[in-house]
Design a protein around this motif. Structure first.
Motif, PDB file in Angstrom:
ATOM      1  N   GLY A  76     -58.407  35.880  16.121  1.00 29.68           N
ATOM      2  CA  GLY A  76     -58.679  34.653  15.373  1.00 29.68           C
ATOM      3  C   GLY A  76     -59.441  34.931  14.095  1.00 29.68           C
ATOM      4  O   GLY A  76     -59.574  36.062  13.637  1.00 29.68           O
ATOM      5  N   GLY A  77     -59.952  33.873  13.499  1.00 31.00           N
ATOM      6  CA  GLY A  77     -60.792  34.006  12.317  1.00 31.00           C
ATOM      7  C   GLY A  77     -60.070  34.114  11.008  1.00 31.00           C
ATOM      8  O   GLY A  77     -60.724  34.243   9.961  1.00 31.00           O
ATOM      9  N   GLY A  78     -58.729  34.093  11.000  1.00 33.36           N
ATOM     10  CA  GLY A  78     -58.027  34.261   9.736  1.00 33.36           C
ATOM     11  C   GLY A  78     -58.231  35.665   9.194  1.00 33.36           C
ATOM     12  O   GLY A  78     -58.373  36.625   9.952  1.00 33.36           O
ATOM     13  N   PRO A  79     -58.293  35.828   7.858  1.00 37.36           N
ATOM     14  CA  PRO A  79     -58.494  37.169   7.291  1.00 37.36           C
ATOM     15  C   PRO A  79     -59.941  37.636   7.410  1.00 37.36           C
ATOM     16  O   PRO A  79     -60.705  37.613   6.449  1.00 37.36           O
ATOM     17  CB  PRO A  79     -58.070  36.989   5.823  1.00 37.36           C
ATOM     18  N   THR A  80     -60.326  38.014   8.615  1.00 31.52           N
ATOM     19  CA  THR A  80     -61.659  38.582   8.848  1.00 31.52           C
ATOM     20  C   THR A  80     -61.498  39.956   9.490  1.00 31.52           C
ATOM     21  O   THR A  80     -60.539  40.194  10.233  1.00 31.52           O
ATOM     22  CB  THR A  80     -62.520  37.693   9.765  1.00 31.52           C
ATOM     23  N   PHE A  81     -62.446  40.841   9.198  1.00 28.41           N
ATOM     24  CA  PHE A  81     -62.375  42.209   9.690  1.00 28.41           C
ATOM     25  C   PHE A  81     -63.739  42.585  10.249  1.00 28.41           C
ATOM     26  O   PHE A  81     -64.762  42.379   9.595  1.00 28.41           O
ATOM     27  CB  PHE A  81     -61.949  43.152   8.567  1.00 28.41           C
ATOM     28  N   SER A  82     -63.747  43.124  11.464  1.00 25.94           N
ATOM     29  CA  SER A  82     -65.004  43.368  12.174  1.00 25.94           C
ATOM     30  C   SER A  82     -65.169  44.845  12.513  1.00 25.94           C
ATOM     31  O   SER A  82     -64.201  45.525  12.881  1.00 25.94           O
ATOM     32  CB  SER A  82     -65.042  42.545  13.469  1.00 25.94           C
ATOM     33  N   TYR A  83     -66.407  45.313  12.411  1.00 25.66           N
ATOM     34  CA  TYR A  83     -66.752  46.703  12.697  1.00 25.66           C
ATOM     35  C   TYR A  83     -68.068  46.724  13.478  1.00 25.66           C
ATOM     36  O   TYR A  83     -68.898  45.830  13.318  1.00 25.66           O
ATOM     37  CB  TYR A  83     -66.924  47.498  11.398  1.00 25.66           C
ATOM     38  N   ALA A  84     -68.267  47.752  14.283  1.00 26.46           N
ATOM     39  CA  ALA A  84     -69.524  47.877  15.023  1.00 26.46           C
ATOM     40  C   ALA A  84     -69.953  49.335  15.057  1.00 26.46           C
ATOM     41  O   ALA A  84     -69.119  50.244  15.137  1.00 26.46           O
ATOM     42  CB  ALA A  84     -69.370  47.335  16.442  1.00 26.46           C
ATOM     43  N   LEU A  85     -71.277  49.539  14.996  1.00 23.37           N
ATOM     44  CA  LEU A  85     -71.852  50.874  14.999  1.00 23.37           C
ATOM     45  C   LEU A  85     -72.928  51.001  16.067  1.00 23.37           C
ATOM     46  O   LEU A  85     -73.754  50.095  16.226  1.00 23.37           O
ATOM     47  CB  LEU A  85     -72.477  51.190  13.638  1.00 23.37           C
TER      48      LEU A  85
END
Length: 568
Positions: A463-472
């Motif tokens: 979901g979220g449309g054009p969103t990109f997620s990262y985690a460290l």
């Protein structure tokens, strides 16, 4: 892939995901092979307000009975249940009058499993022209330049660009520049010598930066290149990371470096070996990075070349560089820049280079990139969209395994200088007064550069449309989550986010890059100001933070880069 140098330059960058795009369309017009333009701006500021409220750390304590007695009085509040007042982060909302189109809720699941790649300090840096080495403003005496370097935390300054094979002359003995070196008023021929490297070293020390240099291949002279490498190694020491032989040699036959000469890949490899051997004889510990080409056919031969020193695979990439509109999907438009297709194609191109490098056990860099190599201004120039793109492009590259990236820039003026540059000078065109500042894309770089060094964690987003997620996963055990919300800030409502973490956090903080529209120029801010992110220890709390809950729920404004940090 072109430079933000307005001189004749390159053909556009190839893209493996694009049919009919082998070396970026050899049939493309000469205008498409030109390099160019960087950035400027003017604008307004969106301010992130702060709200001070008590933080409920657990389930609320029940209220006492109406008729309280000593035997039935309310229990005392446990220290772990109520904490001191905290400042919640108050992000800017959509501009007044926005239609507030709904955005599908975003669900982000962060696993404790690791991807296998890391984000290291100094991953994101700045690329400049080789002739900029002669600029006296690259000195520790220039407080504005030192400040910029510190705001992108231990960066690499890379010197190369179109200038190196055309207008750059190294001399350690004060020779006159040969008559066949040609420049113009805005792009003059520059001689560079050891004193320039000594001055540069003061800047690198003051800004805690390192450097990658390029030697001239356009004027074949291995001995001169070796002399530069010898001096650079002695003067710069461990701040010198690598030397590249020539800039984009695959483009020599398309521009004024070797046009009409029939310059070939085979000739490049022969000359590369000559240069590498000469450099190794005087500076054996300095790696050779290359080929710095935007044609994939040149990557493997560089990897296979028998060079005596360590090698680093490098490639250049300007994804939106179809300048005449013949390939609409490659044209530098805001719609293209903010599309998921743009993101996915960047992934494909980076993976193609990484496959070559990894098979040979080589580190892989992108020492020169930008959203577009088209000359002059276009829809993406100087815009808030370029900040969103820069942050996502750098994090994508790092998560895949790219270890260095340089956003090509210029020391020319903000007004009249290359409009896609991440930095620029105040003052009168073209050379200004040396008071340097960052443009929109610089702030996107800063958001990535200021992240803690860490290991990428597996993330599943829907979901979220054009969103990109990262985690460290950070060294102290905390988790940093980055959400790049590329929904239109002029139209989209805030996105409802459900974030599932691998642990139960006791604190959650937030910093955010924002801007009022894709097209806004000089209006990108971080935490309401044109500066680096607020230091981690001083950041406000995530709105609605739920103490010791693996599930966090909050909303994010469109057109933002948000960094969240959770400690357990």
């Amino acid at each position: 892939m072109a430079k933000f140098d307005s001189s004749p330059g390159k053909a556009e960058s190839p893209d493996p995901a694009q049919p009919n795009n082998p070396g970026k369309n050899a049939a493309t017009s000469a205008g498409n092979r030109k390099r160019a333009g960087l950035i400027a701006g003017a604008g307004i500021v969106a301010v992130a307000a702060a709200v001070l409220v008590p933080l409920a750390l657990g389930n609320p304590t029940p209220a006492p009975p109406a008729a309280s007695s000593p035997a039935t009085s309310a229990p005392a509040l446990a220290p772990a249940e109520v904490g001191p007042p905290v400042t919640y982060y108050a992000q800017p909302g959509p501009p007044a009058g926005s239609p507030l189109e709904k955005v599908e809720p975003l669900k982000v699941d962060v696993a404790s499993d690791l991807v296998g790649t890391s984000l290291n300090k100094g991953m994101a840096g700045i690329s400049l022209e080789a002739t900029d080495l002669a600029d006296p403003d690259l000195s520790s005496d220039n407080a504005s330049m030192v400040k910029l370097l510190k705001e992108i935390d231990q960066p690499v300054l890379r010197f190369g660009g179109n200038a190196v094979d055309r207008r750059f002359f190294w001399t350690s003995s004060g020779e006159a520049v040969p008559a066949d070196y040609k420049g113009d008023k805005t792009h003059p021929v520059k001689a560079v010598g050891p004193a320039d490297l000594v001055r540069l070293k003061t800047l690198l020390d003051a800004g805690d930066a390192r450097v990658s240099l390029t030697v001239d291949l356009g004027h074949y002279n291995p001995a001169r290149a070796a002399d530069m490498a010898k001096n650079a190694s002695a003067i710069l020491g461990d701040r010198l990371l690598s030397i590249t032989v020539g800039n984009e040699p695959n483009g020599f036959v398309f521009n004024d470096v070797k046009s009409g000469s029939g310059y070939s890949l085979e000739q490049y490899i022969r000359e590369l070996k000559d240069y590498a051997n000469a450099i190794y004889a005087v500076a054996p510990n300095v790696p050779i990075s290359g080929p710095g080409a935007y044609d994939q056919k040149w990557w493997q031969p560089f990897v296979d070349a028998d060079l005596p020193q360590k090698k680093i695979l490098t490639f250049h990439h300007y994804p939106l560089s179809n300048c005449d509109g013949s390939l609409p999907q490659d044209s530098p438009t805001l719609a293209n820049a903010m599309s998921r297709t743009m993101h996915d194609r960047g992934v494909n191109y980076q993976q193609a280079a990484l496959a070559v490098g990894r098979a040979a056990g080589l580190e892989t860099w992108i020492p020169e990139t930008g959203i577009s190599a088209c000359p002059g201004s276009n829809e993406t120039s100087r815009t808030h969209a370029s900040a969103l793109w820069a942050a996502d492009y750098a994090l994508t590259a790092a998560q895949l395994g790219i270890t260095r990236i340089g956003f090509h820039s210029s020391l020319l003026t903000c007004k009249g200088g290359p409009p896609l540059s991440a930095i620029c000078s105040a003052g009168a065109y073209p050379f200004g007064n040396g008071q340097m500042s960052g443009r929109a894309s610089f702030f996107g770089i800063s958001m990535v550069a200021e992240l803690e060094a860490g290991k990428f964690m597996k993330v599943n987003s829907t979901g979220g449309g054009p969103t990109f997620s990262y985690a460290l996963q950070n060294a102290d055990g905390s988790t940093s989550v980055v959400i790049i919300n590329e929904n239109d800030p002029e139209k989209a409502a805030q996105t409802s986010v459900t974030l599932n973490l691998p642990g139960k956090p006791v604190t959650g903080t937030m910093t955010q890059l924002s801007g009022p529209s894709y097209a806004a120029e000089d209006q990108t801010v971080i935490d309401g100001a044109k500066t680096e992110p607020t230091p981690l220890a001083k950041r406000a709390t995530v709105p609605g933070f739920a103490f010791k809950s693996q599930t966090q729920q909050f909303k994010l404004t469109a057109g933002t880069v948000t960094v969240l940090n959770f400690k357990y």
